[in-house]
Design a protein around this motif. Structure first.
Motif, short mmCIF file in Angstrom:
data_model
loop_
_atom_site.label_atom_id
_atom_site.label_comp_id
_atom_site.label_asym_id
_atom_site.label_seq_id
_atom_site.Cartn_x
_atom_site.Cartn_y
_atom_site.Cartn_z
N GLU A 14 5.40 12.06 -3.39
CA GLU A 14 4.63 12.01 -3.19
C GLU A 14 3.79 11.01 -2.66
O GLU A 14 3.74 11.23 -0.99
CB GLU A 14 3.03 13.68 -3.38
CG GLU A 14 3.39 14.86 -3.85
CD GLU A 14 2.53 15.50 -4.57
OE1 GLU A 14 1.84 14.72 -5.55
OE2 GLU A 14 2.57 15.89 -5.66
N LEU A 15 3.60 9.75 -3.29
CA LEU A 15 3.39 8.49 -2.13
C LEU A 15 3.95 8.54 -1.58
O LEU A 15 3.56 8.33 -0.08
CB LEU A 15 3.24 7.54 -3.35
CG LEU A 15 1.98 7.85 -4.76
CD1 LEU A 15 1.92 7.25 -5.81
CD2 LEU A 15 0.63 7.71 -3.77
N ALA A 16 5.35 8.37 -1.46
CA ALA A 16 6.08 8.32 -1.00
C ALA A 16 6.13 9.23 0.56
O ALA A 16 6.51 8.41 1.53
CB ALA A 16 7.69 8.45 -1.52
N ALA A 17 6.31 10.18 0.15
CA ALA A 17 6.21 10.73 1.39
C ALA A 17 4.76 11.06 2.66
O ALA A 17 4.90 10.89 3.28
CB ALA A 17 5.83 13.05 1.06
N ALA A 18 4.20 10.53 1.85
CA ALA A 18 2.47 10.15 2.56
C ALA A 18 2.75 8.54 3.22
O ALA A 18 2.20 8.59 3.45
CB ALA A 18 1.48 9.75 1.74
N GLY A 19 4.16 7.79 3.20
CA GLY A 19 4.14 6.46 3.98
C GLY A 19 3.79 5.38 2.85
O GLY A 19 4.14 4.50 3.72
N LYS A 20 3.97 5.56 1.38
CA LYS A 20 3.30 4.69 1.60
C LYS A 20 5.13 3.64 0.50
O LYS A 20 5.84 4.76 0.52
CB LYS A 20 3.04 5.16 -0.85
CG LYS A 20 1.44 5.00 -0.50
CD LYS A 20 0.49 4.55 0.69
CE LYS A 20 -1.09 5.32 1.10
NZ LYS A 20 -1.95 4.49 2.21
N ALA A 21 4.94 2.41 0.69
CA ALA A 21 6.36 1.68 0.21
C ALA A 21 5.84 1.71 -1.80
O ALA A 21 5.05 0.72 -1.83
CB ALA A 21 6.49 0.39 0.54
N VAL A 22 6.77 1.89 -2.23
CA VAL A 22 6.17 1.77 -3.81
C VAL A 22 7.74 1.13 -4.97
O VAL A 22 9.23 1.53 -4.04
CB VAL A 22 6.91 3.64 -4.15
CG1 VAL A 22 6.76 3.90 -5.74
CG2 VAL A 22 5.59 4.50 -3.88
N ILE A 23 7.54 0.71 -5.64
CA ILE A 23 8.58 -0.70 -6.16
C ILE A 23 8.43 0.38 -7.78
O ILE A 23 6.99 0.01 -8.13
CB ILE A 23 7.86 -1.81 -6.17
CG1 ILE A 23 8.07 -2.19 -4.69
CG2 ILE A 23 9.53 -2.32 -6.81
CD1 ILE A 23 8.18 -3.26 -3.91
N VAL A 24 9.41 0.70 -8.12
CA VAL A 24 9.26 1.14 -8.88
C VAL A 24 9.84 0.11 -10.63
O VAL A 24 11.29 -0.37 -10.55
CB VAL A 24 9.86 2.73 -9.85
CG1 VAL A 24 9.75 2.74 -11.52
CG2 VAL A 24 9.06 2.90 -8.68
N ILE A 25 9.79 -0.50 -11.78
CA ILE A 25 10.04 -1.29 -12.61
C ILE A 25 10.43 -0.08 -13.99
O ILE A 25 9.22 0.21 -14.23
CB ILE A 25 9.62 -2.01 -13.08
CG1 ILE A 25 9.27 -3.62 -12.09
CG2 ILE A 25 10.41 -3.35 -13.91
CD1 ILE A 25 7.54 -4.86 -12.04
#
Length: 509
Positions: A453-464
Motif C-alpha cells: 500500500e505504501l508503494a501504491a501511494a507513491g512511496k519509495a521503499v527499501i526492505v532489508i
C-alpha cells in the motif's frame, strides 16, 4: 504408547481488560519435541509463563500435572526444582560475568560457604561440551556471539537437571548456521530423554524438529497436530493460526514505478572501532517512486550499517559519499536532517531503538513528527489521540486503547506501532530493516500488505531482509551486498534464491 509428561487443563489467565488465555488444554508426551504455534498475541508465551511459575498458581484458573502429580508453582524456582526450565526470547545472561558464572548463577557450587571455582569451571566445561561449545568457561559472556549465548542458556538449563526444556523463539535473533546448530542440539537432547517445548514462528523449523504441534488462536487451544499421523503441514498450521487459508503468502500488487526518488553514490563507512575496516565500501544504489527495492546479504555484509549511516549517520565513522533526492544533493548527517528530507528508517531492533517500551502507543506513534501536532509550542493531546486511534484501526494494532503500554504488546503489534510512527511522519522514502523478524505468518501478511500500500501511494521503499523468499515475494528489484560491496542488482523477473546467493557470496572484482 506415549505417556504425557505434562498435562495442562482449563488454563485461563486474565489481565486487566484482556483475557489472555481461555480454557487452554495442552498435553506433552515424554521424550518429544512439542511446538506451540500461534499469531503474535495469541497467548503462547503467557501459557509458558503460567507453566514455569512466572505467573504464580493463584493468578490463573486451571490445573497443571507434571509427571502425573498436581503442581502449584509460585515462582520459577519452584518449577526448576521439578526439572522445568524456561529460556525466554530475551536472554537472561549477565554480560560481564563469565560463562561458568552465568551457568551456575543462583545455583552456585559451594564448599563451606565459598564458591568452588575449580569445580565450577570444570563442570561448566562439561556442560559446554554437551551443547557443542569449546569456549573457555572463564570467557565473559559479552565476548561470545548471540548464537553461542543461546547455547549457554541451554547449558545452564542442563545444570539444573532439566526434564522439560521450554524455548521461546530460540532462533529469532540467530543466523541460519546458528539456528541449524540449535535445532540439531534440541534433537540431540531429545535422544538423551529431554522433553522440549518450542515456540516458533518459523514453520520450516517446526517441521524439522517437532513431533507434535499445538496451535493457539486468540487465547484458545485450537488443535494438536502429530507428525506420525501426517498432520504437520505448512498449510494446516497456517489455517489453524489465522483461522483461514492464505491463498498466497504475499499480497498481489501491480507496480506503478515512477521517477527516481533517492540515489546513494559512492557510500563508504568505516567501522566505529576498527578504523582500518570498511564496513560499507563505495556502495551506490537508487530507488524510485512506487518501487520496493530489497537489500540482500549474509550476516556482516553491511546492509544495516549502510541504512543506519545514511539515516543520520547513526552508525560508523568517516562516512563519505553523496545522497540525492529527486536529483538534488541533500544532507542526511543527522537524524533530524534525514527526517526533514523525508527519509524514515524502521530499525531491525525495535525494542532498543524503534520504540519507547514504557510509553503508550499514542506517544510512540507521534514521537517522530511532534511538530505536526504542535499548537503554540505545546502538543495538542486531543489531536495526538485522534491520530493514534486512526493508526490503531487502520493498522489493526491489537490493543484495548492507544493508552496501552507499548512494551506489553506482542512483537507483531509493536512492529505495527513502529510503522505507524514513520507513516505519520509522511516520508517519501521508507527504509525497513527486517520488518517481519519474530513475527508470525498472519502478521507478516499484514506487514507485506502495508508495504504494498505504501508503494501504491507513491512511496519509495527499501526492505532489508535475511529471508530471501520474502524479498522475492515483495520486491521489484534486489541489490546484493557482500563484505560491504554492492555485488549485484537483480530485477525481480530474473531473481531466484540461487542467483541472489551467488551474488551474496561473490567477492568484489
Amino acid at each position: 504408547m506415549n505417556v504425557p509428561i505434562l498435562q495442562m487443563r482449563g488454563i485461563t489467565k486474565t489481565f486487566p481488560g484482556v483475557k489472555a488465555l481461555q480454557d487452554v488444554t495442552l498435553d506433552v508426551n515424554r521424550g518429544e519435541v512439542h511446538a506451540i504455534c500461534g499469531e503474535n498475541g495469541a497467548g503462547k508465551s503467557t501459557l509458558m509463563k503460567v507453566l514455569s511459575g512466572v505467573y504464580a498458581h493463584n493468578t490463573f484458573d486451571g490445573d497443571i500435572l507434571f509427571e502425573n502429580e498436581p503442581c502449584e508453582f509460585s515462582s520459577i524456582t519452584d518449577s526448576e526444582k521439578r526439572g522445568i526450565v524456561i529460556i525466554h526470547q530475551e536472554l537472561a545472561l549477565s554480560p560481564y560475568l563469565s560463562i561458568a558464572e552465568n551457568i551456575y548463577l543462583g545455583n552456585e557450587l559451594a564448599k563451606n560457604g565459598w564458591v568452588d571455582w575449580r569445580k565450577t569451571n570444570l563442570e561448566a566445561a562439561k556442560l559446554l561440551a554437551r551443547v557443542g561449545l569449546s569456549e573457555n568457561p572463564v570467557t565473559p559472556i559479552q565476548h561470545i556471539s548471540v548464537g553461542k549465548q543461546q547455547l549457554v542458556e541451554i547449558a545452564k538449563a542442563l545444570s539444573k537437571e532439566v526434564k522439560l526444556l521450554i524455548l521461546d523463539e530460540p532462533t529469532a535473533a540467530l543466523n541460519d548456521e546458528d539456528s541449524d546448530h540449535l535445532l540439531d542440539l534440541i534433537l540431540h537432547l531429545k535422544g538423551q530423554g529431554v522433553t522440549s517445548i518450542i515456540i516458533s514462528h518459523k514453520l520450516n523449523e517446526i517441521r524439522k524438529v517437532a513431533d507434535a504441534v499445538t496451535i493457539i488462536r486468540d487465547g484458545k487451544s485450537i488443535e494438536t497436530l502429530r507428525l506420525d499421523q501426517g498432520q504437520i503441514t505448512q498449510e494446516r498450521i497456517i489455517r489453524g493460526m489465522v483461522g483461514r487459508d492464505l491463498e498466497s503468502l504475499y499480497p498481489d500488487r501491480t507496480p506503478n514505478i515512477g521517477e527516481e526518488v533517492l540515489r546513494i553514490e559512492d557510500w563508504t563507512v568505516q567501522h566505529p572501532q576498527d578504523h582500518s575496516r570498511m564496513v560499507v565500501n563505495n556502495a551506490s544504489l537508487n530507488v524510485r517512486k512506487g518501487e520496493v527495492v530489497g537489500l540482500a546479504g549474509l550476516m556482516g555484509a553491511g546492509r544495516t550499517e549502510l541504512a543506519m549511516s545514511v539515516f543520520g549517520r547513526t552508525y560508523g565513522r568517516a562516512v563519505s559519499g553523496k545522497v540525492y533526492k529527486y536529483g538534488q544533493e541533500i544532507n542526511t548527517s543527522t537524524v533530524s536532517d534525514a527526517i526533514e528530507h523525508g527519509i524514515a528508517y524502521a530499525t531491525e531492533d525495535r525494542k532498543h531503538y524503534g520504540l519507547n517500551l514504557i510509553e503508550d502507543i499514542k506517544r510512540n506513534i507521534s514521537m517522530a513528527a511532534l511538530n505536526k501536532l504542535a499548537k503554540r509550542g505545546w502538543v495538542d493531546g486531543n489531536k495526538e489521540t485522534t491520530v493514534a486511534n486512526h493508526y490503531r484501526k487502520s493498522m489493526n494494532i491489537k490493543a484495548p486503547s492507544v493508552a496501552a503500554i507499548t512494551g506489553k504488546l506482542s512483537g507483531g503489534n509493536q512492529q505495527k506501532v513502529v510503522l505507524s510512527k514513520w507513516m505519520f511522519s509522511d516520508p517519501d522514502v521508507l527504509i525497513l530493516d527486517e520488518p517481519t523478524r519474530g513475527i508470525d505468518v498472519g502478521a507478516k501478511f499484514e506487514i507485506y500488505t502495508i508495504i504494498a500500500e505504501l508503494a501504491a501511494a507513491g512511496k519509495a521503499v527499501i526492505v532489508i531482509s535475511s529471508e530471501l523468499p520474502e524479498l522475492l515475494g515483495i520486491c521489484d528489484r534486489i541489490y546484493t551486498l557482500s563484505a560491504g560491496h554492492i555485488t549485484g542488482e537483480v530485477p525481480i523477473a530474473e531473481a531466484t534464491q540461487e542467483t541472489l546467493m551467488h551474488f551474496m557470496t561473490k567477492e568484489k572484482e
